[in-house]
Design an enzyme around this catalytic site. Structure first.
Site, PDB file in Angstrom:
ATOM      1  N   LYS A  73     -32.499   7.298 -35.727  1.00  0.00           N
ATOM      2  CA  LYS A  73     -32.361   6.180 -36.667  1.00  0.00           C
ATOM      3  C   LYS A  73     -33.648   5.359 -36.788  1.00  0.00           C
ATOM      4  CE  LYS A  73     -27.555   4.941 -36.964  1.00  0.00           C
ATOM      5  NZ  LYS A  73     -26.508   3.981 -36.594  1.00  0.00           N
ATOM      6  N   GLY A 257     -13.288  -1.085 -34.646  1.00  0.00           N
ATOM      7  CA  GLY A 257     -14.479  -0.555 -35.310  1.00  0.00           C
ATOM      8  C   GLY A 257     -14.240   0.612 -36.261  1.00  0.00           C
TER       9      GLY A 257
END
Ligand code: NAD
Length: 287
Positions: A73, A257
């Site tokens: 990322k 989540g």
């Protein structure tokens, strides 16, 4: 699946390592199937020394777009043509869009979190948020929340390797958005209580509650919670962390989540296909 794939089918994907546990292929393929879109989404286990070649290969093969997960990322940006302002603020990319050979990197985790709240009828714009964490998940959430118009964000973290990132996050929010951000030590319990008392929402964006830390929570006890506080957790395995269990007992509205995970995928899907992900169909496919 074989029937769906033809000479016209285009490719979407995900690069990370490890990768086989990912739910993204199920999500995106279910969405394409439901909408009759001619894409297939595959997971590619790429090793660090193959990252540049993988990006070049995807470009050469005209892959329409791909997700990026750990550990790439923060490193994939150097191989792309453009990086969006939100990805620059977060210092991370989870989505690449390939527009005829021009590669743009962005991040949809924060949008995913904010849209998951909206999906539950929760509006935190103009309000105050207290969040624990300053890692990848927390950073994406606070940057998007600040840009979307959350008024104040109080960030708590332990004094570990993430502390400097927390300081940077506060500095970026205060200098680049209208939101007021502050950083506190998670061990400062008096301030933690005060900040939560003034907040509409309390969010756990740490690993506390999963894996080796399952059964633990970031709060010392439930006296920090009150009935009209919204309590959210970025963790979705387990479905209900100790924090959410305790918050439910107090009568708080809680949210895990899973919504963030679904809606970050939906935001990437929209960027590649210009279509809204059929969330209900995708949830069915994940069950
Ligand atoms: P990270 O390693 O980048 O950051 C971890 C954070 O947790 C840091 O702020 C660290 O200081 C804090 N922390 C670690 N141990 C702690 C402890 N004992 N007490 C207090 N704080 C502690 O991790 P990340 O990528 O930000 O992931 C954090 C969590 O978010 C994970 O559980 C991950 O599964 C989850 N996550 C969920 C989604 C989603 O879509 N729902 C997306 C990304 C991450």
């Amino acid at each position: 699946m074989e029937k769906r794939i033809t000479g016209h089918t285009e490719l979407l994907g995900l690069i990370a390592t490890p990768i086989r546990h990912s739910k993204s292929p199920v999500m995106h393929n279910a969405a394409c199937r439901a909408l009759g879109l001619d894409y297939a989404y595959l997971a590619f286990d790429i090793q660090p020394d193959q990252l540049e070649d993988a990006v070049k290969g995807f470009k050469a093969l005209n892959v329409r777009g791909w997700n990026v997960s750990m550990p790439y990322k923060t490193s994939i940006g150097q191989y792309l043509d453009h990086i969006t302002p939100i990805a620059k603020m977060c210092g991370a990319i989870n989505t690449v869009i390939n527009d005829n050979g021009v590669l743009t990197g962005t991040i949809t985790d924060g949008t995913g979190y904010m849209n998951a709240l909206k999906d539950q009828g929760i509006d935190i714009i103009g309000k105050k948020m207290t969040i624990v964490g300053a890692g990848g998940a927390a950073t994406a959430i606070v940057m998007q929340a600040a840009l979307d118009g959350v008024k104040e964000i109080s960030i708590f973290n332990i004094k570990d390797a993430s502390w400097n990132r927390a300081l940077e996050n506060v500095e970026k929010i205060n200098s680049q958005t209208k939101c007021k951000a502050q950083l506190f030590d998670l061990n400062d319990h008096e301030t933690l209580r005060k900040e939560i008392n003034e907040s509409a929402i309390f969010t756990n964006a740490t690993n506390v509650g999963m894996g080796k830390l399952e059964g633990q929570m970031v709060l010392p006890d439930t006296s920090y919670l009150r009935k009209d506080l919204i309590v959210s957790d970025v963790i979705y395995m387990p479905e209900k962390t100790k924090l959410l269990e305790e918050a439910e007992k107090v009568g708080c509205q809680t949210i895990n989540g899973l919504g963030m995970m679904l809606y970050q995928g939906a935001a990437s899907f929209k960027l590649w296909t210009d279509q809204d992900m059929p969330i209900d169909k995708v949830k069915e496919a994940l069950d």
